[in-house]
Design an enzyme around this catalytic site. Structure first.
Site: not given
Ligand code: MRU
Length: 335
Positions: A39-40, A81, A186, A227, A237
Site C-alpha cells: 500500500g503506497a 518497489r 488484498q 500508488d 493503482n
Molecule cells: O501491491 P499493493 O498491495 O502494494 O497495491 C496497493 C494498491 O494498489 C493500493 O490501492 C494503493 O497503494 C493505495 S493504498 C492507500
C-alpha cells in the site's frame, strides 16, 4: 535496548497476526519487496523508519562519516518497489532533513521525529480526505472498492477505506463490495478483514463480477486509492482498477480516487511515464501456495495499471476535491 521496526506481516492475514522485526534498512527493504507491508502510503512510512535504521547503523559504524556510509542503504530502500511514489517521496523528505544535520552528533533522534511526523501526518490526511470524499456521496448508497486502501495500506484509517469509514459513520452507506483482487487477494484478505472488524457490511466479488454488479444497480461510486497520480491526473493503482473505471463509465457509476498529496507526482507528466511493477509470474500460476494453472502455461503479471484522467470523476486529497481532474487543476491543487 534500541527499538526495532515491527511490521504486521500482511501476507498472513486474515489467518494470523504476526509481526516481523526489521533491525536494519535491508530487512526493511525486503519487507516492502516481499509484501510484508504494502500500500503506497504505508510503504512511504515504512521507508522513513528504514532511513532511521540506516542512519543508526551508519552512525555506529562510521561516526562522523554516517551520511556517506548510509547511501547504499538509501538506494536499497528506494529500489524496494517501483510504482508507489510515496516511497521516494518519504525518502526524499528524510534526505532533506539529514542534509541539515551535523556530522558529529547522533542523527537518530531528529530522523526518528521526522519519520513519526510523516506517519502522523498521513493518518491526519486520511481523516481529512476521508470526510471530504464522504461528502461527495449523496443519499444512501453502496460502493465498490478494489485492492486494499485501508488502515493497513497507510499510516492508519485509510484512503479509499477512509472515505468508506467516514461515509458509514455519516449513515450514507448500505453496503461495500470489495473485489477479491487477484493474485495477492488484498480485497478478500485485507479489505474484508478491515470492514468486518469495523462492522461495515462487505461482500466480496470475484474481480470478473464487478461489471455484473454495477449493471445490477444500487452502486453509485467506485472508491479506490492510488500508488501514483501523474501531473495530468492519470492514476496508477492496483491492476484491475482501469477495467473497473471503464465499466463504471459504461454504467454511469462515478469514480473517486482518494489519496494524500504525497501520492501526486508532479514530475511525472502522464500515466505513460509511471513505472509499472511486473512481479513473478509464479504469483499468478499458484494461489495460496498451490498450483492453479496447467503445467507449462506462462503468465503475465503487471501488478498496477493506469486509469486515464478522463475516467476519473474526482481525486480527493487532504487539500480538497479535484473534480474531473486535468493538468491545470492538478497544478493549482499542488501550488
Ligand atoms: O501491491 P499493493 O498491495 O502494494 O497495491 C496497493 C494498491 O494498489 C493500493 O490501492 C494503493 O497503494 C493505495 S493504498 C492507500
Amino acid at each position: 535496548m534500541d527499538a526495532d521496526l515491527l511490521l504486521l506481516d500482511q501476507r498472513l492475514l486474515p489467518h494470523e497476526e504476526k509481526f516481523i522485526h526489521c533491525e536494519n534498512a535491508e530487512d526493511t527493504a525486503r519487507a516492502v519487496t516481499d509484501m510484508v507491508v504494502r500500500g503506497a502510503p504505508a510503504i512511504g512510512v515504512t521507508a522513513a523508519y528504514g532511513m532511521v535504521l540506516a542512519a543508526r547503523h551508519a552512525w555506529r559504524q562510521s561516526g562522523a562519516d554516517w551520511k556517506t556510509a548510509m547511501q547504499g542503504d538509501v538506494r536499497t530502500l528506494a529500489a524496494a518497489r517501483p510504482t508507489a511514489v510515496n516511497l521516494g517521496w518519504a525518502i526524499a523528505r528524510m534526505d532533506d532533513l539529514l542534509r541539515t544535520l551535523p556530522g558529529d552528533a547522533d542523527p537518530e533522534p531528529a530522523l526518528l521525529a521526522e519519520a513519526r511526523a510523516i506517519h502522523e501526518e498521513d493518518v491526519a490526511a486520511n481523516h481529512v480526505l476521508g470526510d471530504l470524499g464522504a461528502s461527495l456521496i449523496e443519499g444512501r448508497t453502496s460502493v465498490i472498492t478494489h485492492c486494499n486502501a485501508g488502515a493497513l495500506a497507510t499510516g492508519g484509517y485509510g484512503t479509499a477505506l477512509g472515505v468508506i469509514r467516514s461515509a458509514w459513520k455519516a449513515g450514507k452507506l448500505n453496503h461495500v463490495y470489495a473485489d477479491e483482487t487477484r493474485p495477492w487477494l488484498q480485497g478478500s484478505r485485507l479489505t474484508a478483514w478491515e470492514m468486518v472488524r469495523d462492522g461495515i457490511p462487505v461482500s466480496l466479488l470475484a474481480d470478473g463480477a464487478a461489471a455484473a454488479r454495477l449493471a445490477a444497480g444500487g452502486v453509485t461510486w467506485v472508491v479506490v486509492g492510488s500508488d501514483r497520480i501523474a501531473a495530468n491526473g492519470d492514476v496508477a493503482n492496483k491492476i484491475g482498477t482501469y477495467s473497473l473505471a471503464l465499466v463504471a463509465r459504461a454504467h454511469g457509476v462515478k469514480v473517486m480516487v482518494a489519496a494524500p498529496t504525497s501520492t501526486i507526482d508532479m514530475n511525472c507528466p502522464s500515466g505513460a511515464d509511471i513505472p509499472i511493477e511486473t512481479r513473478d509470474p509464479g504469483e499468478l500460476l499458484a494461489c495460496g501456495g498451490s498450483p492453479v494453472a496447467s503445467a507449462g502455461a506462462q503468465a503475465w503479471n503487471p501488478v498496477f495499471d493506469v486509469t486515464p484522467a478522463e475516467l476519473v470523476d474526482a481525486i480527493v486529497t487532504e487539500r480538497g476535491i479535484i473534480s474531473a481532474p486535468d493538468a491545470r487543476k492538478l497544478a493549482m491543487h499542488m501550488a
